[in-house]
Design a protein around this motif. Structure first.
Motif, short mmCIF file in Angstrom:
data_model
loop_
_atom_site.label_atom_id
_atom_site.label_comp_id
_atom_site.label_asym_id
_atom_site.label_seq_id
_atom_site.Cartn_x
_atom_site.Cartn_y
_atom_site.Cartn_z
N GLU A 6 0.83 -1.21 0.00
CA GLU A 6 0.00 0.00 0.00
C GLU A 6 0.86 1.26 0.00
OE1 GLU A 6 -2.05 -2.96 2.94
OE2 GLU A 6 -0.02 -2.26 2.48
N GLY A 9 -0.89 6.99 1.97
CA GLY A 9 -1.39 7.50 3.24
C GLY A 9 -0.70 8.79 3.62
N TRP A 36 -10.38 -3.23 0.89
CA TRP A 36 -9.69 -2.31 1.80
C TRP A 36 -10.35 -2.43 3.18
CZ3 TRP A 36 -5.32 0.40 0.87
CH2 TRP A 36 -4.95 0.63 -0.47
N ARG A 38 -9.63 -1.16 7.51
CA ARG A 38 -8.89 -0.21 8.33
C ARG A 38 -8.96 -0.61 9.78
NH1 ARG A 38 -12.88 5.07 7.55
NH2 ARG A 38 -14.59 4.34 8.88
N ARG A 45 -10.21 -4.61 13.25
CA ARG A 45 -10.07 -4.26 11.83
C ARG A 45 -11.45 -4.32 11.19
NH1 ARG A 45 -5.04 -6.62 8.52
NH2 ARG A 45 -4.13 -5.72 10.41
N VAL A 48 -13.91 -1.60 4.74
CA VAL A 48 -14.12 -0.27 4.16
C VAL A 48 -14.77 -0.39 2.78
CG1 VAL A 48 -12.99 1.82 3.32
CG2 VAL A 48 -12.16 0.70 5.41
N ASP A 90 -12.06 8.80 10.30
CA ASP A 90 -11.45 7.95 9.27
C ASP A 90 -9.99 7.63 9.59
OD1 ASP A 90 -13.24 9.86 6.82
OD2 ASP A 90 -13.74 7.85 7.55
N TYR A 94 -4.73 1.68 7.06
CA TYR A 94 -5.55 1.10 5.98
C TYR A 94 -4.78 -0.06 5.33
CZ TYR A 94 -9.06 4.73 6.29
OH TYR A 94 -10.08 5.54 6.74
N TYR A 95 -5.49 -1.17 5.18
CA TYR A 95 -4.89 -2.39 4.67
C TYR A 95 -5.60 -2.85 3.40
CZ TYR A 95 -2.88 -2.69 9.33
OH TYR A 95 -2.20 -2.44 10.49
N CYS A 96 -4.79 -3.26 2.46
CA CYS A 96 -5.28 -3.86 1.24
C CYS A 96 -5.29 -5.38 1.43
CB CYS A 96 -4.35 -3.47 0.09
SG CYS A 96 -4.70 -4.22 -1.48
#
Length: 126
Positions: A6, A9, A36, A38, A45, A48, A90, A94-96
Motif C-alpha cells: 500500500e 497515506g 480495503w 482499516r 479491523r 471499508v 477515518d 488502511y490495509y489492502c
C-alpha cells in the motif's frame, strides 16, 4: 502467492482527500477480488470497501458510502481507494487485501481474504 504494498497515506485536514494505492505482485491479479480494511488503535479491523475480480461490483461500508470509491486497473496490478470528505473518524491504518478466484458475496468479511498488505497510515486532523 500474492504480495501487496500500500501507499498514499498521510496527514490531511478534515474535508480533504487522499488516494490510496495497492500494488500487487501476482500474475493472477485479474482473478483476485480485492478489499480495503482499516484499523484504528484499540479497535477491530473493519471493512471499508471491496471490488470483485471482474471489477463490476463494488461494496462499501455504510460509514464511507458516497465519500470513498474503490477501483482497479488490472493492467497495472493496482487497486485504488479514493477518499474524499475525510473525517477525523477515518483516522486508521488502511490495509489492502486479496483473495484469488472468489466469486461469492462476502467480500466485507476479513476472513475471506488470503493475502494482506502491511498497511498505510491515514490521519485526519480536525
Amino acid at each position: 502467492q500474492v504480495q501487496l504494498v500500500e501507499s498514499g497515506g498521510g496527514l490531511v485536514q478534515a474535508g480533504g482527500s487522499l488516494r490510496l494505492s495497492c500494488a500487487a505482485s501476482a500474475r493472477t491479479f485479474s482473478t483476485c477480488a480485492l478489499g480495503w480494511f482499516r484499523q484504528a488503535p484499540g479497535k477491530e479491523r473493519e471493512f471499508v470497501a471491496a471490488i470483485d475480480w471482474r471489477g463490476g461490483r463494488t461494496y462499501y461500508a455504510d460509514s464511507v458510502k458516497g465519500r470513498f470509491t474503490i477501483s482497479r486497473v488490472n493492467a497495472k496490478n493496482t487497486v485504488y481507494l479514493q477518499m474524499n470528505s475525510l473525517k477525523p473518524e477515518d483516522t486508521a491504518s488502511y490495509y489492502c487485501a486479496a483473495v484469488q478466484s472468489y466469486s461469492g458475496n462476502n467480500l466485507s468479511i476479513k476472513e475471506v481474504y488470503d493475502y494482506w498488505g502491511q498497511g498505510t497510515q491515514v490521519t485526519v486532523s480536525s
